[in-house]
Every structure is written in structure tokens, then in C-alpha cells.
Write a protein that holds these residues in place. Structure first.
Motif, PDB file in Angstrom:
ATOM      1  N   LEU A   7      16.753  -3.565   8.049  1.00 26.13           N
ATOM      2  CA  LEU A   7      16.507  -4.443   7.048  1.00 26.13           C
ATOM      3  C   LEU A   7      14.642  -5.194   7.562  1.00 26.13           C
ATOM      4  N   GLN A   8      14.061  -4.748   8.703  1.00 25.39           N
ATOM      5  CA  GLN A   8      13.198  -4.422   8.460  1.00 25.39           C
ATOM      6  C   GLN A   8      12.640  -3.899   7.622  1.00 25.39           C
ATOM      7  N   LYS A   9      12.928  -2.257   7.570  1.00 24.24           N
ATOM      8  CA  LYS A   9      12.388  -1.499   6.565  1.00 24.24           C
ATOM      9  C   LYS A   9      12.505  -2.283   5.065  1.00 24.24           C
ATOM     10  N   PHE A  10      13.751  -3.000   5.317  1.00 22.63           N
ATOM     11  CA  PHE A  10      13.728  -3.082   4.062  1.00 22.63           C
ATOM     12  C   PHE A  10      12.884  -4.360   3.599  1.00 22.63           C
ATOM     13  N   ARG A  11      12.323  -5.642   4.696  1.00 27.51           N
ATOM     14  CA  ARG A  11      11.648  -5.726   4.403  1.00 27.51           C
ATOM     15  C   ARG A  11       9.710  -5.522   3.934  1.00 27.51           C
ATOM     16  N   VAL A  12       9.670  -4.531   4.399  1.00 28.76           N
ATOM     17  CA  VAL A  12       8.135  -3.373   4.407  1.00 28.76           C
ATOM     18  C   VAL A  12       8.279  -3.131   3.419  1.00 28.76           C
ATOM     19  N   PHE A  13       9.358  -2.319   2.824  1.00 30.16           N
ATOM     20  CA  PHE A  13       9.034  -1.500   1.706  1.00 30.16           C
ATOM     21  C   PHE A  13       9.189  -2.606   0.197  1.00 30.16           C
ATOM     22  N   HIS A  14       9.873  -3.543   0.665  1.00 31.70           N
ATOM     23  CA  HIS A  14       9.998  -4.606  -0.885  1.00 31.70           C
ATOM     24  C   HIS A  14       8.578  -5.277  -1.022  1.00 31.70           C
ATOM     25  N   GLU A  15       8.131  -5.869  -0.018  1.00 29.26           N
ATOM     26  CA  GLU A  15       6.929  -6.812   0.321  1.00 29.26           C
ATOM     27  C   GLU A  15       6.009  -5.397  -0.467  1.00 29.26           C
ATOM     28  N   GLU A  16       5.921  -4.355  -0.187  1.00 28.96           N
ATOM     29  CA  GLU A  16       4.920  -3.341  -0.510  1.00 28.96           C
ATOM     30  C   GLU A  16       4.729  -2.895  -2.037  1.00 28.96           C
ATOM     31  N   PHE A  17       6.529  -2.826  -2.280  1.00 33.78           N
ATOM     32  CA  PHE A  17       6.769  -2.540  -3.829  1.00 33.78           C
ATOM     33  C   PHE A  17       6.812  -3.005  -4.343  1.00 33.78           C
ATOM     34  N   LEU A  18       6.648  -4.880  -4.285  1.00 32.08           N
ATOM     35  CA  LEU A  18       6.744  -5.896  -4.821  1.00 32.08           C
ATOM     36  C   LEU A  18       4.979  -5.519  -5.281  1.00 32.08           C
ATOM     37  N   LYS A  19       3.418  -5.336  -4.273  1.00 29.27           N
ATOM     38  CA  LYS A  19       2.116  -5.013  -4.255  1.00 29.27           C
ATOM     39  C   LYS A  19       1.857  -3.988  -5.027  1.00 29.27           C
ATOM     40  N   LYS A  20       2.976  -2.822  -4.770  1.00 25.62           N
ATOM     41  CA  LYS A  20       1.942  -1.954  -5.689  1.00 25.62           C
ATOM     42  C   LYS A  20       2.343  -2.103  -7.108  1.00 25.62           C
ATOM     43  N   TYR A  21       3.903  -2.504  -7.758  1.00 22.53           N
ATOM     44  CA  TYR A  21       3.770  -2.607  -9.055  1.00 22.53           C
ATOM     45  C   TYR A  21       3.007  -4.518  -9.718  1.00 22.53           C
ATOM     46  N   SER A  22       2.408  -5.024  -9.026  1.00 22.47           N
ATOM     47  CA  SER A  22       2.358  -6.773  -9.681  1.00 22.47           C
ATOM     48  C   SER A  22       0.962  -6.367 -10.749  1.00 22.47           C
TER      49      SER A  22
END
Length: 525
Positions: free
Chosen positions: A510-525
Motif C-alpha cells: 500500500l505504501q508503494k501504491f501511494r508513492v507510485f500514484h502520487e508520482e504518476f499524477l505528477k509525471k502526467y499532470s
């Protein structure tokens, strides 16, 4: 064909397969195909094959089964790469794509394994370490087997004494509403029993396809089997805004639209839900039953998660019980309900056991069904032995009772804690929302996909949620199933994950999910 030509063809075929494997690793265009990899034309190797991709069963080619698709193939490849010493952004692969409890670290229930062990190796009857009630249960199973051996064929519908005990279990579960052992058919997991029923419903003789109503999101067994048998999938949407409740108005919309193209014959309900984790309330079940009776539909109740109810205020109500208590005409409706040893507290996925209860089915149809399954000889007797333990468990005073109840209770308590943790965590991740996991073994969160992410997915030739899932896998080692593999409302994006990783592994995931999703949104924002 000359040796030189044959070698050349083999080399071309090998190159083609390597190219396809590379595309699968990237997500490619092969997502969702049942075999995961499109077959290479056999004409490149030999011109006189009898069976080819062009003349094989077209409905098998049409089948899709998302939970074992290319993401899983890539996850397995990543595991091997890690074992070979490859450097990745993660140290292990977490396969959260399928509800395989033991593969995720759940320990077998001791009593179940003791009974099966004695059945397989009767010399253990003399072992003083095996409790007497486990030996008694094994003796009961073996007495029901021809030659007293688990290696003999059983009746096609299963060992008779176990069918009696399944009926007794259902009667107890439903507060005394009678179940008949002659309505019980044991099967190699619920999936086999469900497929058998749908096969009996298949009828292409009157020029109009038979329709089967299935929930969206749905377990891909249904879409795959309907495609295999050339039945029409009649989709109805669950209401995500109401914790995936089943809305009768949506059922009415769906069947009205379906009647313009097919003849709806059955309604599938999954309760508790897969992949959505909801538990239907009794009033909701009553409304569904009234709808099915009004439209003359055969009810298929997928109730394999009936032991897996976690949320406060939720309870499992079997369709059989509610139908019976509603009285005529509802009590006279046709129903098939299913249970499985793969889920619940047992998690014995690989032993393949389960049962179907066929209620109010035309005796002539039931006879044809039994004739059909006789061609498969019988379900695995190992699975049948576990079914016996589930429906006829130790009772107070038995030597195994306290340990059995303790192990069962601990599994279900831990699953309840993990269900709560998963939903609460996802709901604190920006750009992600998740309904309460009331039951079953899965969460189906919705994810935000920024416009640039949608563009990147299109450029990669992938559906947005497939793109997301492959990015997740390659960056974190977490394997989930994209929501499109289950169906979802247009314009929404989801994934399904199990809640089965053991607590420490789940917290890490779940911690990996959190980090990945936040970075995913940042990358494609």
C-alpha cells in the motif's frame, strides 16, 4: 518441406514469438486475449496442419480472461529476472491479481489437511498425532468411495454421503429451510459448476441468441464463458456511488435494451461481490428476486464468498433462504447457487472443490445436466474431501474443535482488518477513491487519469487502465488487474487488487501504491 526450409521456418517462428513476448512485456496490443499471446500462423512452419488458427473454434479465440492475462505473464518474467540478478526498482513481485490465499502466505487449516492426508495415506489411521475426529471424517469419506480409496471414481455428482452433508449444511445455514441432497452436485470448484449450467442453457436452434445478465464490474469467468458458448452478455451496471449496490431500475434498463437483440434467460448475481467487495442487503435481494420472477429469469447466485463478510451492519443472506421466506410465487423460482473451497477461510484453490444446489430445476433438465457431467466422470475426490470438512466441521466436544475455530477465526479476523486497511489507505491517496470492502477478497478503487496519461496510453496502444497497471508493475513489482478486464462505466478507470497479502507485505504494498500514484499524477499532470 526440406530440412533447410524447415530450419528457416523454425527460426522465423522463434523470432516472431520473441517479438510477441517483448510486446507483452510492454503491454502491447495483446491485453486480455485468453492465451495472452496471439498465435503465430502455423503456415510459416508447415502447410498441412489439420487444425489452424483460421479453422479452430472462433468462440475460443473470442474468450478473454483478464486475471491471467499479459500482466501476469510479465510479472512472472520479472520474477525470473530478479532471480537471475537483474536490477529493478523493487526486490520482489507482489501478485495481487488473483484470489489465491495460500500463494499469498495464508496457512492451511490443520483439520482440513489432516483429513485429506489420512484419506490419501490410510496408514495415518495408526498415527497417534492425528486427532480421532479427523480420522473419523476420513473414514466417512473413504467409506463413501468405491474400494475404500480416494483414487477411485466417484459418482458424477459426487460422493453421496458428502452430498447429504452439504444439504444438511445448507439447511443449518438457512435456519431450517430444507435442502435435498439430490439437488446437490459437487464440482471441481464453483467455476466448473457455473460453466456446466451455462452450457446447458446454450441453445442456437431457434435463431435468437440466449442472453445472460451479468453485473458490471463482473468476474471474467462469466464474460469468458458466455463468449465460449456464444451466449449474449447482457450487462447491468452496479452503482459505485452507493457502494456497488444493485439497482433494480438499472436491471430494467438493461433487460429492455437486451430484448431488442436476444432472449434473456438468466440473471447472475455475485454476493458478496467480486471484484467490488459489496454485500447485498436483504431488501436489495428481495427486489432482485421480484425482478427475476417478473421477467421469468433463472437465478444464478454466485455465493462463494459467503464466509467473507467483514463490515459492521453487513450479513450474508442466501438467495435460497430469501426466496423461500418470500413464499409463492418466488419460492418456486429456478435457482442455482454455488460455493467453493477456494475462498472463505479455507483458501484451498488448487484442490478444486465446490458444490452447486439446483433448486426447482425441471427434473428432465436435471437429468440431462447429470448426463452431460458424466462425460467428465467425476470432480476431484480430493476437493470433495475438503468440501466434507467445510460442511461437516468439528463441533463442540470434538478434539479438533477449539483449534479449528481458532484458526478459522484468525483468518477471517485478519481478512477483515486488511479489508479495512486497504479501503482506508486508498481513500487517503490523492486521485484515488475506494468503496468500503464489505466482503469477499478484493478492492476495486477508481483512479484519476490526467489527460496527458490518457494521451500516453493511446500512444502506447493501450487502454488507460492497462497502461497504468503496466507502469505500476514495472516500477513497483505490484501486479493488479485493470478495471477494463471486469468492465466499468465508460470514462472511469479502476483496477482490482486482492486484500490477501499478509499484513506486513500488505502495508508495504500500500505504501508503494501511494508513492507510485502520487508520482504518476505528477509525471502526467
Amino acid at each position: 518441406m526440406s530440412v533447410t526450409s524447415l530450419n528457416t521456418s523454425r527460426r522465423l517462428l522463434g523470432n516472431s514469438i520473441r517479438n510477441i513476448s517483448a510486446n507483452v512485456g510492454k503491454g502491447g496490443q495483446y491485453y486480455g486475449v485468453f492465451c495472452s499471446v496471439r498465435c503465430v500462423s502455423t503456415s510459416a512452419v508447415m502447410d498441412n496442419r489439420v487444425l489452424t488458427l483460421d479453422n479452430m473454434n472462433p468462440y475460443v479465440k473470442k474468450m478473454e480472461y483478464a486475471v491471467r492475462g499479459p500482466l501476469v505473464i510479465r510479472a512472472t518474467a520479472l520474477e525470473k529476472e530478479l532471480q537471475a540478478g537483474a536490477q529493478k526498482p523493487f526486490k520482489e513481485v507482489t501478485k495481487a491479481n488473483i484470489g489465491d490465499a495460500h500463494a499469498m502466505g495464508q496457512k492451511p487449516i490443520t483439520f482440513l489437511r489432516q483429513v485429506v492426508s489420512v484419506c490419501l495415506f490410510p496408514q495415518l489411521f495408526a498415527d497417534s498425532n492425528i486427532p480421532e475426529d479427523a480420522k473419523a471424517r476420513a473414514r466417512l469419506v473413504l467409506d463413501g468411495c468405491k474400494g475404500g480409496s480416494l483414487g477411485s471414481y466417484s459418482d458424477s455428482a459426487g460422493i453421496e454421503i458428502i452430498r447429504h452433508h452439504v444439504a444438511d449444511y445448507i439447511t443449518r445455514r438457512d435456519g431450517g429451510i430444507k435442502s435435498s441432497w439430490e439437488d446437490i452436485v459437487l464440482c471441481a470448484g464453483a467455476s466448473e459448476g457455473i460453466k456446466g449450467l451455462l452450457q446447458v442453457m446454450t441453445n442456437h436452434t431457434d435463431g435468437q441468441r440466449i442472453g445472460v445478465m451479468v453485473p458490471i464490474p463482473q468476474y471474467p469467468l462469466y464474460s469468458a464463458t458466455l463468449a465460449e458458448f456464444d451466449l449474449e452478455q447482457v450487462s447491468y451496471y452496479l452503482d459505485e456511488s452507493a457502494n456497488w449496490a444493485l439497482d433494480v431500475e438499472e436491471l430494467e434498463r438493461s433487460i429492455a435494451e437486451a430484448k431488442t437483440r436476444c432472449s434473456p434467460r438468466a440473471l447472475v448475481v455475485i454476493n458478496p461481490g467480486n471484484p467490488t467487495g459489496q454485500v447485498l442487503s436483504r431488501p436489495n435481494i428481495e427486489a432482485i428476486i421480484k425482478f427475476a420472477q417478473r421477467h421469468h429469469l433463472f437465478l444464478i447466485a454466485d455465493e462463494v464468498y459467503q464466509h467473507n463478510v467483514y463490515a459492521d451492519g453487513c450479513a450474508f443472506h442466501s438467495f435460497k433462504k430469501v426466496m423461500s421466506e418470500m413464499g409463492a410465487p418466488y419460492a418456486n423460482m429456478e435457482l442455482a447457487s454455488y460455493m467453493s473451497i477456494s475462498k472463505g477461510f479455507m483458501g484451498e484453490c488448487g484442490l478444486r472443490g465446490g458444490y452447486a444446489e439446483l433448486v426447482n430445476v425441471d427434473p428432465a433438465v436435471k437429468a440431462m445436466f447429470l448426463k452431460m457431467i458424466s462425460a467428465k466422470l467425476c470432480p476431484t475426490t480430493l476437493g470433495q474431501a475438503v468440501v466434507e470438512c467445510v460442511v461437516n466441521p468439528p463441533v463442540a466436544g470434538d478434539p479438533s474443535y477449539e483449534s479449528f475455530e481458532a484458526e478459522k477465526g484468525e483468518v477471517l479476523r485478519s481478512l477483515a482488518q486488511r479489508a479495512k486497511l486497504v479501503a482506508e489507505t486508498f481513500n487517503t491517496v490523492p486521485g484515488m477513491s475506494c468503496n468500503v470492502v464489505q466482503g469477499a477478497m478484493y478492492a476495486f478503487p477508481q483512479i484519476s487519469m490526467p489527460p496527458k496519461a490518457l494521451e500516453a496510453a493511446a500512444a502506447a496502444g493501450q487502454k488507460p487502465d492497462v497502461f497504468y497497471a503496466f507502469q505500476l508493475l514495472e516500477n513497483t513489482g505490484i501486479c493488479v488487474v485493470p478495471g477494463s478486464g471486469f468492465g466499468q462505466r465508460p470514462g472511469t478507470h479502476h483496477f482490482r487488487t486482492t486484500i490477501l497479502p499478509q499484513p506486513d507485505q500488505l502495508a508495504t504494498m500500500l505504501q508503494k501504491f501511494r508513492v507510485f500514484h502520487e508520482e504518476f499524477l505528477k509525471k502526467y499532470s
